[in-house]
Design a protein around this motif. Structure first.
Motif, PDB file in Angstrom:
ATOM      1  N   ALA A  71      -3.268   4.371  -3.171  1.00 27.36           N
ATOM      2  CA  ALA A  71      -4.478   5.004  -2.631  1.00 27.36           C
ATOM      3  C   ALA A  71      -5.037   6.053  -3.576  1.00 27.36           C
ATOM      4  O   ALA A  71      -6.253   6.175  -3.729  1.00 27.36           O
ATOM      5  CB  ALA A  71      -4.185   5.616  -1.265  1.00 27.36           C
TER       6      ALA A  71
ATOM      7  N   LEU B 151      -7.543   5.458   3.341  1.00 31.70           N
ATOM      8  CA  LEU B 151      -7.811   4.180   2.672  1.00 31.70           C
ATOM      9  C   LEU B 151      -7.927   3.049   3.685  1.00 31.70           C
ATOM     10  O   LEU B 151      -8.879   2.265   3.645  1.00 31.70           O
ATOM     11  CB  LEU B 151      -6.711   3.880   1.656  1.00 31.70           C
ATOM     12  N   THR B 152      -6.991   2.959   4.616  1.00 34.01           N
ATOM     13  CA  THR B 152      -7.023   1.850   5.566  1.00 34.01           C
ATOM     14  C   THR B 152      -8.253   1.906   6.462  1.00 34.01           C
ATOM     15  O   THR B 152      -8.808   0.866   6.816  1.00 34.01           O
ATOM     16  CB  THR B 152      -5.751   1.820   6.446  1.00 34.01           C
TER      17      THR B 152
ATOM     18  N   LEU C 268      -3.205   7.554   2.778  1.00 38.14           N
ATOM     19  CA  LEU C 268      -3.062   6.145   3.152  1.00 38.14           C
ATOM     20  C   LEU C 268      -3.905   5.818   4.373  1.00 38.14           C
ATOM     21  O   LEU C 268      -4.542   4.761   4.437  1.00 38.14           O
ATOM     22  CB  LEU C 268      -1.586   5.824   3.407  1.00 38.14           C
TER      23      LEU C 268
ATOM     24  N   TYR D  43      -0.628  11.561  -2.252  1.00 34.52           N
ATOM     25  CA  TYR D  43      -1.427  12.195  -3.304  1.00 34.52           C
ATOM     26  C   TYR D  43      -0.684  13.394  -3.906  1.00 34.52           C
ATOM     27  O   TYR D  43      -1.238  14.132  -4.701  1.00 34.52           O
ATOM     28  CB  TYR D  43      -2.762  12.688  -2.729  1.00 34.52           C
TER      29      TYR D  43
ATOM     30  N   GLY E  79       0.424   5.696  -0.250  1.00 32.45           N
ATOM     31  CA  GLY E  79      -0.658   6.645  -0.041  1.00 32.45           C
ATOM     32  C   GLY E  79      -0.436   8.104  -0.336  1.00 32.45           C
ATOM     33  O   GLY E  79      -1.256   8.926   0.044  1.00 32.45           O
TER      34      GLY E  79
ATOM     35  N   PHE F 184       0.834  -1.208   0.000  1.00 32.28           N
ATOM     36  CA  PHE F 184       0.000   0.000   0.000  1.00 32.28           C
ATOM     37  C   PHE F 184       0.862   1.249   0.000  1.00 32.28           C
ATOM     38  O   PHE F 184       1.823   1.358   0.767  1.00 32.28           O
ATOM     39  CB  PHE F 184      -0.909   0.013   1.243  1.00 32.28           C
TER      40      PHE F 184
END
Length: 196
Positions: free
Chosen positions: A41, A96-97, A93, A12, A10, A8
Motif C-alpha cells: 500500500a 487502499l481496499t 491497508l 507505512y 499495508g 496485500f
C-alpha cells in the motif's frame, strides 16, 4: 502458471516488520507454483479516500488506481497481511481496499496477521474478516497469526526458532484452504454468472 494471487500489505511505518510475513507468504506461494504479486500500500501510494475507483469516468482514474484495479479484477484470490494498531486495522491497508468494491467480488480472501507481541494481531484479523466479507469476498476460515514477529521470521523472511517452526507447519494448510476456495470460486464463475 498457477493461481493468480495478490498479497496485500499495508504498514507505512519506518521500521516495518510485517513485510517479513508478506515476503514469506509470497515466497511460499511461488514455491507452490502460484503466480503471486506483493501489493504494498505504501508503494502504491493512493491518497486518503475521496473517490472510489468506480466513481471516476472511464479512463480518468489516477494511474496507480487504474493499474491496481486491473490487477484486482484479474486475480483469482487475495491475501491480506495485517498488523494490529490499538486493537484495530492498519489505516494504510484499509484505505487502499476502500478505493475498490465490485473489483473484489466473488473471489476468496485469506488473512494473515502479526504483531510484536504474543497476540499475533488476532484482533485485527477478526476485524478484517467482516470487512472483507462486506466487500464481496469469501473469507476462508484458515488464518495465519504470527507473533512476536521478530522471534518468528528473520530480516530475510526465513522462519527462526520455535515460532518459525510453528509458522512453517501452519502455512501449508493455510495455502491449501485458499487453493481449494480459489478453484471452487473460479469453477462457479465459469459455470454461472454472478447474481450481481
Amino acid at each position: 502458471m498457477g493461481d493468480r494471487i495478490l498479497v496485500f500489505y499495508g504498514s507505512y511505518r519506518r521500521d516495518r516488520l510485517g513485510i517479513r510475513l508478506a515476503n514469506y507468504i509470497v515466497s511460499g506461494l511461488r514455491a507452490r507454483g502460484c503466480d503471486v504479486e506483493l501489493i504494498d500500500a505504501m508503494a502504491v501510494g493512493l491518497p486518503m479516500l475521496d473517490r472510489m475507483y468506480k466513481e471516476y469516468a472511464p479512463g480518468t482514474a489516477p494511474v496507480a488506481m487504474e493499474t491496481l484495479a486491473t490487477k484486482i479484477k484479474s486475480a483469482d484470490a487475495f491475501i491480506f497481511v495485517t498488523g494490529e494498531y490499538n486493537w484495530g486495522m492498519q489505516p494504510g491497508l484499509k484505505n487502499l481496499t476502500d478505493h475498490f468494491l465490485e473489483e473484489w467480488f466473488w473471489r476468496p480472501a485469506a488473512i494473515a496477521s502479526y504483531s510484536a507481541g504474543r497476540l499475533s494481531g488476532a484482533r485485527s484479523s477478526f476485524t478484517w474478516y467482516g470487512t472483507l466479507s462486506e466487500m464481496g469476498m469469501v473469507v476462508i476460515s484458515s488464518t495465519l497469526t504470527v507473533g512476536p514477529i521478530v522471534q518468528t521470521l528473520d530480516a530475510d523472511a526465513r522462519p527462526t526458532g520455535e515460532a518459525g517452526s510453528a509458522l512453517a507447519q501452519a502455512f501449508p494448510r493455510f495455502a491449501d484452504d485458499l487453493a481449494w476456495w480459489t478453484e471452487a470460486a473460479r469453477a462457479q464463475r465459469a459455470r454461472k454468472k454472478p447474481p450481481y
